[in-house]
Write a protein that holds these residues in place. Structure first.
Motif, PDB file in Angstrom:
ATOM      1  N   GLN A 350      -9.605  10.902  13.540  1.00 22.00           N
ATOM      2  CA  GLN A 350      -8.919  11.166  12.283  1.00 22.00           C
ATOM      3  C   GLN A 350      -9.899  11.810  11.305  1.00 22.00           C
ATOM      4  O   GLN A 350     -11.081  11.443  11.258  1.00 22.00           O
ATOM      5  CB  GLN A 350      -8.383   9.859  11.699  1.00 22.00           C
ATOM      6  N   VAL A 351      -9.433  12.782  10.540  1.00 21.28           N
ATOM      7  CA  VAL A 351     -10.256  13.440   9.528  1.00 21.28           C
ATOM      8  C   VAL A 351      -9.658  13.166   8.161  1.00 21.28           C
ATOM      9  O   VAL A 351      -8.479  13.431   7.916  1.00 21.28           O
ATOM     10  CB  VAL A 351     -10.349  14.958   9.776  1.00 21.28           C
ATOM     11  N   LEU A 352     -10.471  12.598   7.261  1.00 13.78           N
ATOM     12  CA  LEU A 352     -10.051  12.289   5.893  1.00 13.78           C
ATOM     13  C   LEU A 352     -10.919  13.059   4.906  1.00 13.78           C
ATOM     14  O   LEU A 352     -12.089  13.331   5.181  1.00 13.78           O
ATOM     15  CB  LEU A 352     -10.213  10.794   5.589  1.00 13.78           C
ATOM     16  N   GLU A 353     -10.366  13.380   3.762  1.00 14.64           N
ATOM     17  CA  GLU A 353     -11.172  13.899   2.667  1.00 14.64           C
ATOM     18  C   GLU A 353     -11.727  12.739   1.858  1.00 14.64           C
ATOM     19  O   GLU A 353     -11.063  11.697   1.715  1.00 14.64           O
ATOM     20  CB  GLU A 353     -10.342  14.823   1.778  1.00 14.64           C
ATOM     21  N   ALA A 354     -12.924  12.907   1.340  1.00 18.64           N
ATOM     22  CA  ALA A 354     -13.555  11.855   0.543  1.00 18.64           C
ATOM     23  C   ALA A 354     -12.673  11.452  -0.631  1.00 18.64           C
ATOM     24  O   ALA A 354     -12.575  10.259  -0.968  1.00 18.64           O
ATOM     25  CB  ALA A 354     -14.916  12.324   0.045  1.00 18.64           C
ATOM     26  N   GLY A 355     -12.009  12.429  -1.253  1.00 16.96           N
ATOM     27  CA  GLY A 355     -11.149  12.123  -2.393  1.00 16.96           C
ATOM     28  C   GLY A 355     -10.019  11.188  -2.016  1.00 16.96           C
ATOM     29  O   GLY A 355      -9.667  10.276  -2.786  1.00 16.96           O
ATOM     30  N   ASP A 356      -9.427  11.376  -0.843  1.00 20.76           N
ATOM     31  CA  ASP A 356      -8.346  10.497  -0.383  1.00 20.76           C
ATOM     32  C   ASP A 356      -8.879   9.095  -0.121  1.00 20.76           C
ATOM     33  O   ASP A 356      -8.235   8.093  -0.477  1.00 20.76           O
ATOM     34  CB  ASP A 356      -7.705  11.062   0.876  1.00 20.76           C
ATOM     35  N   LEU A 357     -10.046   8.991   0.529  1.00 20.54           N
ATOM     36  CA  LEU A 357     -10.634   7.680   0.799  1.00 20.54           C
ATOM     37  C   LEU A 357     -10.965   6.957  -0.498  1.00 20.54           C
ATOM     38  O   LEU A 357     -10.684   5.754  -0.648  1.00 20.54           O
ATOM     39  CB  LEU A 357     -11.890   7.847   1.651  1.00 20.54           C
ATOM     40  N   LEU A 358     -11.569   7.662  -1.440  1.00 16.71           N
ATOM     41  CA  LEU A 358     -11.926   7.038  -2.719  1.00 16.71           C
ATOM     42  C   LEU A 358     -10.693   6.556  -3.467  1.00 16.71           C
ATOM     43  O   LEU A 358     -10.709   5.483  -4.092  1.00 16.71           O
ATOM     44  CB  LEU A 358     -12.720   8.020  -3.581  1.00 16.71           C
ATOM     45  N   GLU A 359      -9.599   7.310  -3.387  1.00 18.14           N
ATOM     46  CA  GLU A 359      -8.369   6.901  -4.043  1.00 18.14           C
ATOM     47  C   GLU A 359      -7.790   5.654  -3.383  1.00 18.14           C
ATOM     48  O   GLU A 359      -7.327   4.732  -4.064  1.00 18.14           O
ATOM     49  CB  GLU A 359      -7.354   8.046  -4.009  1.00 18.14           C
ATOM     50  N   GLN A 360      -7.803   5.616  -2.067  1.00 19.15           N
ATOM     51  CA  GLN A 360      -7.333   4.413  -1.365  1.00 19.15           C
ATOM     52  C   GLN A 360      -8.167   3.198  -1.766  1.00 19.15           C
ATOM     53  O   GLN A 360      -7.634   2.098  -1.977  1.00 19.15           O
ATOM     54  CB  GLN A 360      -7.438   4.616   0.148  1.00 19.15           C
ATOM     55  N   ALA A 361      -9.488   3.395  -1.857  1.00 20.31           N
ATOM     56  CA  ALA A 361     -10.377   2.291  -2.214  1.00 20.31           C
ATOM     57  C   ALA A 361     -10.122   1.814  -3.646  1.00 20.31           C
ATOM     58  O   ALA A 361     -10.141   0.603  -3.923  1.00 20.31           O
ATOM     59  CB  ALA A 361     -11.830   2.724  -2.044  1.00 20.31           C
TER      60      ALA A 361
END
Length: 541
Positions: A350-361
């Motif tokens: 799976q490939v995620l953007e850092a912005g998406d991960l930070l928003e989930q966090a």
């Protein structure tokens, strides 16, 4: 004292103030010295100039900038910015000569008994070179700009445009100084009703030169640092089929991207370096007999046309392909070892953007600024950004195999002369005029080149792209706004053509750094004044 002697004396005095980037109070001491010089000149000629001292926002070293605006008596709005940096790289490479690295006169004398390369030995014998840290990069350039500014104070009728002397700190580090100067430049233009015709830098003109030709750069290259944080699966090495080695995922991405010809950009002047891996490491706190579950890799990518959004698209494509390649290799190898059945499915990455991960966090209560506040303030900025991203991945608890893609600081936009706007056309014409003037007057061969291949503060004289292109950077750089910041609104507001009219010398950043005083103090002052005069002529309605 004639101009040569004055420039030499000023350069020596500035060099004797050690000012390595982000390493103590040296940069502020240079600014103090410049403020003292300008204040003395203003006391003799009051009323024609404004002197500014403004702090660098959120700077852990408490640095501040000095700037001075001289207004032409004609009342014109047209203004030329004189830009340069007061910081230098460290002097650790000087070995036993280190005590004299910041004393060019004494160091040059002592070079006679040093084991010099032959070219440096010839230059020493010529008597025209001054050795020492900061001589060519770029205390002499600051001295040239200061001298030009002081001439305007002493002779108000001499120049037909306003002059803004605007030295900055931190160019050799992350350009925090120039990034901090962006709001000052935009606010000053608005409040004083200025029109910036051009920004002149005095970086060494020999960088990138071949033979007797001296490049005259009308653009500067960009730089961006894509990052991938790879998450595999932990397992004891005795049960390797249960794990997925993050080091394998990272190395597959390095193989796919490092040196990739599709990442190098071209101009009529030549080809620039492709993506180069600058960091590759397994990320864990201590050794254990465990399949590494996390790794990080980041790259240096030079840009001429690509925006952060385009780089992210390219990086996503390479990361997706690299993950698939690595997981297929793992499957083949473990099957051949007899550790997986023939029909076992291949894991999908799976490939995620850092912005998406930070928003989930964040939705789970994650606080990036809190993480940053708990880190050792002396940690490298790239390490801090990476730790923020790791903490976000921990908070989300996402399972591998996956790649989280983002950016690390610093970022430098490319700044080109596209010959489209009135200002770009004007400055290109001036550069062409300067080529003829240098040949006729000094017998010097200048050649206009489109892109300076080194990193300079000139990158921040405006962004040649869309606001959305910068959003991709801000959203995906961990710690944006606190760890690293760029005033996007004001950067988009600036649109200042650039030209480097510099000193001459050799071996920037090396222990043999040296300044060609004959060219720098006899030719370059005339070239600078010619450019200012021609800009004034071409800037009139």
């Amino acid at each position: 004292m004639d101009r040569f002697d004055k420039l030499r004396a000023t350069t020596l005095e500035l060099c004797r103030i050690p000012s390595p980037s982000a390493a103590g109070d040296g940069e502020n001491r240079v600014m103090d010295d410049l403020e003292r010089r300008l204040s003395g000149a203003l006391s003799r000629k009051p009323g024609c100039c404004s002197l500014f001292r403004y702090p660098l926002p959120r700077d852990p070293y408490g640095r501040s900038h000095v700037a001075a605006l001289w207004r032409c008596p004609s009342g014109t709005k047209d203004t030329v910015i004189l830009m340069g940096h007061v910081d230098v790289v460290e002097a650790e490479g000087y070995g036993p000569l280190t005590p004299w690295a910041y004393d060019p006169e004494e160091l040059t004398r002592r070079m006679a008994s040093a084991d010099l390369p032959e070219e440096a030995r010839r230059d020493l014998r010529s008597g025209r070179f001054l050795f020492g840290r900061g001589t060519m990069d770029m205390k002499a350039g600051i001295a040239l700009h200061l001298d030009l500014f002081e001439e305007a104070l002493e002779n108000p009728e001499r120049f037909g445009v306003n002059l803004l002397f605007c030295p900055v700190v931190d160019e050799e580090n992350d350009s925090a100084g120039m990034r901090g100067a962006i709001p000052f430049l935009t606010d000053l233009a608005r409040n004083e009703r200025l029109r910036y015709l051009a920004c002149l830098n005095a970086e060494p003109c020999d960088l990138g030169s071949e033979g007797p030709v001296r490049p005259l750069y009308v653009g500067t290259i960009g730089k961006i640092m894509p990052l991938a944080l790879l998450q595999g699966r932990e397992a004891h090495v005795g049960e390797v089929a249960l794990g997925i080695n993050a080091a394998l995922l990272a190395s597959s991405l390095v193989e796919a991207l490092d040196g990739d010809p599709q990442t190098c950009e071209r101009t009529p002047d030549g080809v620039f370096s492709p993506a180069i891996c600058m960091g590759l490491e397994i990320r864990r706190r201590a050794y254990s007999v465990t399949v590494p579950a996390r790794a990080a890799v980041y790259f240096n990518l030079l840009t001429v046309t690509r925006t952060p959004a385009e780089v992210l698209d390219l990086f996503r494509d390479r990361a997706s392909s690299a993950l698939a390649t690595a997981l297929e290799k793992r499957q083949r190898d473990l099957t051949a070892c007899g550790l997986l059945p023939q029909d076992a499915p291949t894991p999908r990455g799976q490939v995620l953007e850092a912005g998406d991960l930070l928003e989930q966090a964040r939705r789970k209560g994650f606080d990036p600024e809190g993480v940053l506040a708990r880190l050792d303030p002396h940690l490298d900025a790239r390490e801090k950004a990476l730790r923020i991203l790791e903490a976000a991945l921990d908070a989300v608890g996402a399972q591998g195999p996956l790649a989280v893609l983002g950016f690390l600081p610093p970022y430098y936009p490319q700044r080109l002369n596209q010959n489209r706007t009135e200002g770009e056309k004007r400055l290109r014409e001036v550069a062409q005029d300067l080529v003829g003037h240098a040949q006729r007057t000094h017998g010097e061969t200048l050649e206009i080149r489109e892109v300076f291949g080194g990193i300079t503060d000139l990158s921040f004289l405006g962004f040649q792209g869309r606001k959305e292109d910068l959003e991709a950077l801000a959203r995906n750089l961990p710690g944006w706004g606190t760890l690293y910041d760029l005033d996007r609104e004001r950067l988009l507001e600036l649109d200042v053509p650039i030209l480097n009219v510099g000193t001459a010398g050799k071996d920037a950043h090396k222990w043999t750094e040296r300044l060609d005083t004959e060219y720098s103090f006899r030719v370059t002052p005339d070239l600078l004044r010619f450019v200012v005069d021609r800009l004034a002529e071409k800037g009139r309605p």
